[in-house]
Design an enzyme around this catalytic site. Sequence first.
Site, short mmCIF file in Angstrom:
data_model
loop_
_atom_site.label_atom_id
_atom_site.label_comp_id
_atom_site.label_asym_id
_atom_site.label_seq_id
_atom_site.Cartn_x
_atom_site.Cartn_y
_atom_site.Cartn_z
N ALA A 205 3.04 -0.69 4.98
CA ALA A 205 2.53 -0.72 6.36
C ALA A 205 2.12 -2.13 6.80
CB ALA A 205 1.35 0.24 6.49
N ASN B 182 8.10 -5.51 -0.65
CA ASN B 182 7.96 -4.33 0.21
C ASN B 182 6.49 -4.27 0.57
OD1 ASN B 182 7.76 -1.92 1.52
ND2 ASN B 182 9.05 -0.79 0.08
N ARG C 23 4.75 10.76 -2.84
CA ARG C 23 4.54 10.47 -1.43
C ARG C 23 5.77 10.83 -0.59
NH1 ARG C 23 4.79 4.39 1.12
NH2 ARG C 23 4.03 5.01 3.17
N GLU D 147 12.84 -9.16 2.09
CA GLU D 147 12.02 -8.04 2.59
C GLU D 147 12.79 -6.75 2.32
OE1 GLU D 147 11.12 -8.37 6.79
OE2 GLU D 147 10.51 -6.27 6.91
N HIS E 140 12.73 -2.41 2.37
CA HIS E 140 12.14 -1.12 2.73
C HIS E 140 13.01 -0.02 2.16
CE1 HIS E 140 9.35 -3.15 5.28
NE2 HIS E 140 10.37 -3.85 5.77
N ARG F 73 13.07 5.35 12.31
CA ARG F 73 11.79 6.07 12.27
C ARG F 73 10.94 5.76 13.50
NH1 ARG F 73 9.18 5.29 6.63
NH2 ARG F 73 7.95 7.07 7.41
N PRO G 64 0.79 -1.23 0.00
CA PRO G 64 0.00 0.00 0.00
C PRO G 64 0.83 1.28 0.00
CG PRO G 64 -0.07 -1.04 2.16
CD PRO G 64 0.58 -2.02 1.22
N ASN G 65 0.34 2.23 -0.77
CA ASN G 65 0.90 3.59 -0.90
C ASN G 65 2.18 3.64 -1.72
OD1 ASN G 65 -1.06 5.11 0.75
ND2 ASN G 65 -0.31 3.79 2.40
N TYR H 208 10.91 9.00 0.95
CA TYR H 208 10.91 7.91 -0.04
C TYR H 208 11.58 8.30 -1.38
CZ TYR H 208 7.74 5.79 3.29
OH TYR H 208 7.20 5.25 4.45
C1 DQA Z 1 8.20 1.19 3.88
C2 DQA Z 1 8.25 1.49 5.38
C3 DQA Z 1 6.90 1.24 6.04
O1 DQA Z 1 6.96 1.54 7.42
C4 DQA Z 1 5.86 2.13 5.39
O2 DQA Z 1 4.58 1.87 5.96
C5 DQA Z 1 5.82 2.04 3.92
C6 DQA Z 1 7.08 1.94 3.19
C7 DQA Z 1 9.52 1.55 3.17
O3 DQA Z 1 9.66 1.14 2.03
O4 DQA Z 1 10.36 2.25 3.74
O5 DQA Z 1 4.77 2.12 3.30
O6 DQA Z 1 7.99 -0.21 3.71
#
Ligand code: DQA
Length: 143
Positions: free
Chosen positions: A76, A73, A17, A97, A99, A106, A9-10, A22
């Site tokens: 959240a 990735n 964003r 995994e 990020h 954070r 998501p997002n 990011y």
């Molecule tokens: C994320 C880190 C997560 O905490 C966040 O909710 C994201 C992006 C990252 O790529 O840094 O959506 O996975």
Amino acid sequence: MKVFVLNGPNLGRLGKREPSVYGSTTHADLAELCVRTGKELGLEVEVRQTDHEGEMVGWLHEAADGGHPVVLNAGAWTHYSIAVRDAAAQLSAPLIEVHISNVHKREQFRHHSVLSDIATAVLAGFGVAGYPLALRWLAEQQR
Ligand code: DQA
């Protein structure tokens, strides 16, 4: 070898964003970077993004059934989705995994991942460069 790069998501809003967190690379740019890197490495890379948990679970089932490695990735969902974890736990090929941000630098709620203990490896804080790093490692395992 076919590799799934799955973004949660997002992440479709990359570029727009929170660019200070990011970066300015869009999801389309990221997808292109992954596919291009894959070609250089002899990997077939498929990049997908969804804001819907059930869709992500279905893609993980598809990867499990096909024996495909996954660069995930989960956004959240990383921090709370047992459904995504349970689907990822069915993979027989490596799970990386990723990020973009360094989640450990954070908010406290981002420090815990429900995925890390079932992941083969975890990358955080390399920006979008974490994805090609993950693909390179996967390609090396092939040799
Ligand atoms: C994320 C880190 C997560 O905490 C966040 O909710 C994201 C992006 C990252 O790529 O840094 O959506 O996975």
